[in-house]
Design a protein around this motif. Structure first.
Motif, PDB file in Angstrom:
ATOM      1  N   LYS A 182       0.840  -1.203   0.000  1.00 44.01           N
ATOM      2  CA  LYS A 182       0.000   0.000   0.000  1.00 44.01           C
ATOM      3  C   LYS A 182       0.871   1.249   0.000  1.00 44.01           C
ATOM      4  O   LYS A 182       0.620   2.208  -0.748  1.00 44.01           O
ATOM      5  N   ALA A 183       1.912   1.258   0.830  1.00 48.09           N
ATOM      6  CA  ALA A 183       2.782   2.426   0.927  1.00 48.09           C
ATOM      7  C   ALA A 183       3.482   2.710  -0.396  1.00 48.09           C
ATOM      8  O   ALA A 183       3.594   3.861  -0.822  1.00 48.09           O
ATOM      9  N   ARG A 184       3.958   1.661  -1.057  1.00 47.77           N
ATOM     10  CA  ARG A 184       4.644   1.864  -2.343  1.00 47.77           C
ATOM     11  C   ARG A 184       3.695   2.414  -3.399  1.00 47.77           C
ATOM     12  O   ARG A 184       4.084   3.235  -4.234  1.00 47.77           O
ATOM     13  N   SER A 185       2.447   1.995  -3.363  1.00 46.77           N
ATOM     14  CA  SER A 185       1.487   2.526  -4.339  1.00 46.77           C
ATOM     15  C   SER A 185       1.211   3.999  -4.069  1.00 46.77           C
ATOM     16  O   SER A 185       1.038   4.785  -5.009  1.00 46.77           O
ATOM     17  N   VAL A 186       1.190   4.394  -2.797  1.00 46.59           N
ATOM     18  CA  VAL A 186       0.992   5.809  -2.456  1.00 46.59           C
ATOM     19  C   VAL A 186       2.153   6.648  -2.973  1.00 46.59           C
ATOM     20  O   VAL A 186       1.964   7.717  -3.574  1.00 46.59           O
ATOM     21  N   VAL A 187       3.380   6.161  -2.768  1.00 51.36           N
ATOM     22  CA  VAL A 187       4.563   6.902  -3.215  1.00 51.36           C
ATOM     23  C   VAL A 187       4.602   6.987  -4.738  1.00 51.36           C
ATOM     24  O   VAL A 187       4.892   8.052  -5.310  1.00 51.36           O
ATOM     25  N   ALA A 188       4.313   5.884  -5.416  1.00 50.25           N
ATOM     26  CA  ALA A 188       4.342   5.886  -6.880  1.00 50.25           C
ATOM     27  C   ALA A 188       3.313   6.843  -7.449  1.00 50.25           C
ATOM     28  O   ALA A 188       3.553   7.518  -8.457  1.00 50.25           O
ATOM     29  N   ASN A 189       2.147   6.941  -6.799  1.00 49.90           N
ATOM     30  CA  ASN A 189       1.137   7.890  -7.258  1.00 49.90           C
ATOM     31  C   ASN A 189       1.590   9.323  -7.007  1.00 49.90           C
ATOM     32  O   ASN A 189       1.382  10.205  -7.855  1.00 49.90           O
ATOM     33  N   LEU A 190       2.217   9.586  -5.859  1.00 50.19           N
ATOM     34  CA  LEU A 190       2.717  10.932  -5.588  1.00 50.19           C
ATOM     35  C   LEU A 190       3.777  11.338  -6.610  1.00 50.19           C
ATOM     36  O   LEU A 190       3.841  12.499  -7.019  1.00 50.19           O
ATOM     37  N   ARG A 191       4.615  10.404  -7.024  1.00 48.10           N
ATOM     38  CA  ARG A 191       5.609  10.701  -8.064  1.00 48.10           C
ATOM     39  C   ARG A 191       4.922  11.161  -9.341  1.00 48.10           C
ATOM     40  O   ARG A 191       5.354  12.114 -10.000  1.00 48.10           O
ATOM     41  N   GLU A 192       3.849  10.481  -9.702  1.00 49.55           N
ATOM     42  CA  GLU A 192       3.110  10.849 -10.913  1.00 49.55           C
ATOM     43  C   GLU A 192       2.515  12.242 -10.779  1.00 49.55           C
ATOM     44  O   GLU A 192       2.560  13.045 -11.718  1.00 49.55           O
ATOM     45  N   VAL A 193       1.991  12.565  -9.600  1.00 48.76           N
ATOM     46  CA  VAL A 193       1.393  13.880  -9.380  1.00 48.76           C
ATOM     47  C   VAL A 193       2.459  14.969  -9.416  1.00 48.76           C
ATOM     48  O   VAL A 193       2.250  16.049  -9.992  1.00 48.76           O
ATOM     49  N   VAL A 194       3.611  14.714  -8.815  1.00 47.31           N
ATOM     50  CA  VAL A 194       4.701  15.691  -8.821  1.00 47.31           C
ATOM     51  C   VAL A 194       5.141  16.009 -10.247  1.00 47.31           C
ATOM     52  O   VAL A 194       5.460  17.158 -10.576  1.00 47.31           O
ATOM     53  N   GLY A 195       5.141  15.014 -11.106  1.00 50.10           N
ATOM     54  CA  GLY A 195       5.506  15.265 -12.499  1.00 50.10           C
ATOM     55  C   GLY A 195       4.541  16.206 -13.189  1.00 50.10           C
ATOM     56  O   GLY A 195       4.950  17.018 -14.023  1.00 50.10           O
TER      57      GLY A 195
END
Length: 304
Positions: A182-195
């Motif tokens: 779950k935590a890794r999916s949250v981080v991966a989504n935040l990376r997409e948003v930051v882009g």
């Protein structure tokens, strides 16, 4: 978060993970001082000059074309989410920066409110683009955060933030059987948003706080995994109904918000457990109030 430097960091991180043997590149036994591909090797694979690629990775070039970014994505073996992220970072590098932007407050529109009401029988939460919890229905509150005040999303200055809850709140951590996934999916989504939003001051504040307060977030953030939230199964250990397996699915709205629903298979024990949770509602015994975990707005002067 400067788009230009983020582009270089992302390229370097991805380059370091591609082994020459993986792409059939002969090294003839030479000793390599860096992991993965060298800059000149990636430049050759992408069909650009080594000097141009070096300037791009070092943040000295502002004009990477979509064709060049596509060529780099192919050479690095990026998937579709990563390729879009690379283009988002490239667009951010090309724009002139005047410092981090103070974003306007986020509000839940009438159409999204009506959707939330229509989903009364399914746990649902409305997340802003920075994963602030903007609203939830009664069942969404009962499933995801019954230890927090039900009116928490209505108080904009102290709204709970889902990413912060996942990494900093022990109740949320205990809720997920496989917390790391779950935590890794949250981080991966935040990376997409930051882009997509590299100049968002409040987003920068959130990333900074989580990096300082959570070594696990810091390590996952450094991995540069990129993935937009879609649909994923999660087994949860709820304090009232025990184990329940739900599919958490994010429905993107037109104003860059997400309605996250947690649905279950028809006739499954998990469906029956959620029905029981809906019947029981909030815990009967009062519990000590717990302050919502929200990132510190004052760090970047974000809008309230």
């Amino acid at each position: 978060m400067d788009g230009q430097s983020q582009l270089g960091v992302f390229l370097q991180a991805r380059r370091s993970r591609v082994r020459p043997d993986d792409i059939g590149l002969k090294t003839y036994g030479d000793r390599r001082r860096v992991p993965g591909l060298r800059r000149e090797e990636l430049a050759l694979l992408a069909g650009v000059s080594a000097s141009y690629y070096t300037r791009l990775e070092q943040g000295q070039s502002h004009n990477a074309s979509p064709a060049v970014l596509d060529a780099l994505a192919r050479a690095l073996g990026l998937d579709e989410s990563e390729r879009r992220h690379l283009h988002d970072l490239g667009a951010g590098a090309a724009r002139a920066r005047k410092g981090l932007r103070r974003p306007p407050p986020e509000h839940v529109g009438d159409a999204t409110r009506h959707l939330l009401d229509a989903l009364a029988g399914v746990p649902a939460v409305v997340l802003g683009r920075r994963t602030d919890i903007l609203a939830w229905n009664a069942l969404g509150h009962a499933l995801f955060a019954s230890h927090l005040p039900a009116d928490g999303p209505d108080r904009a200055p102290t709204r709970p933030n889902m990413a912060a809850l996942v990494f900093l709140d022990p109740d949320m951590r205990a809720l997920y059987a496989d917390w790391e996934t779950k935590a890794r999916s949250v981080v991966a989504n935040l990376r997409e948003v930051v882009g997509r939003h590299p100049d968002d001051a409040r987003l920068a504040s959130l990333i900074g706080e989580l990096t300082m307060k959570s070594p696990e977030f810091s390590a996952m953030w450094a991995a540069h995994q990129v993935r937009a939230c879609d649909a994923a199964p999660h087994t949860m250990h709820h304090p009232l109904i025990g184990a329940v397996t739900v599919t958490q699915q994010a429905l993107r709205t037109g104003d860059d918000q997400s309605v996250v629903v947690a649905h279950t298979a028809p006739g499954s024990p998990s469906r029956a457990a959620l029905a029981l949770l809906a019947d029981r509602g909030a815990p009967a015994a009062p519990v000590a109030p717990v302050a919502p975990v929200a990132f510190e707005r004052s760090c970047a002067g974000g809008a309230r």
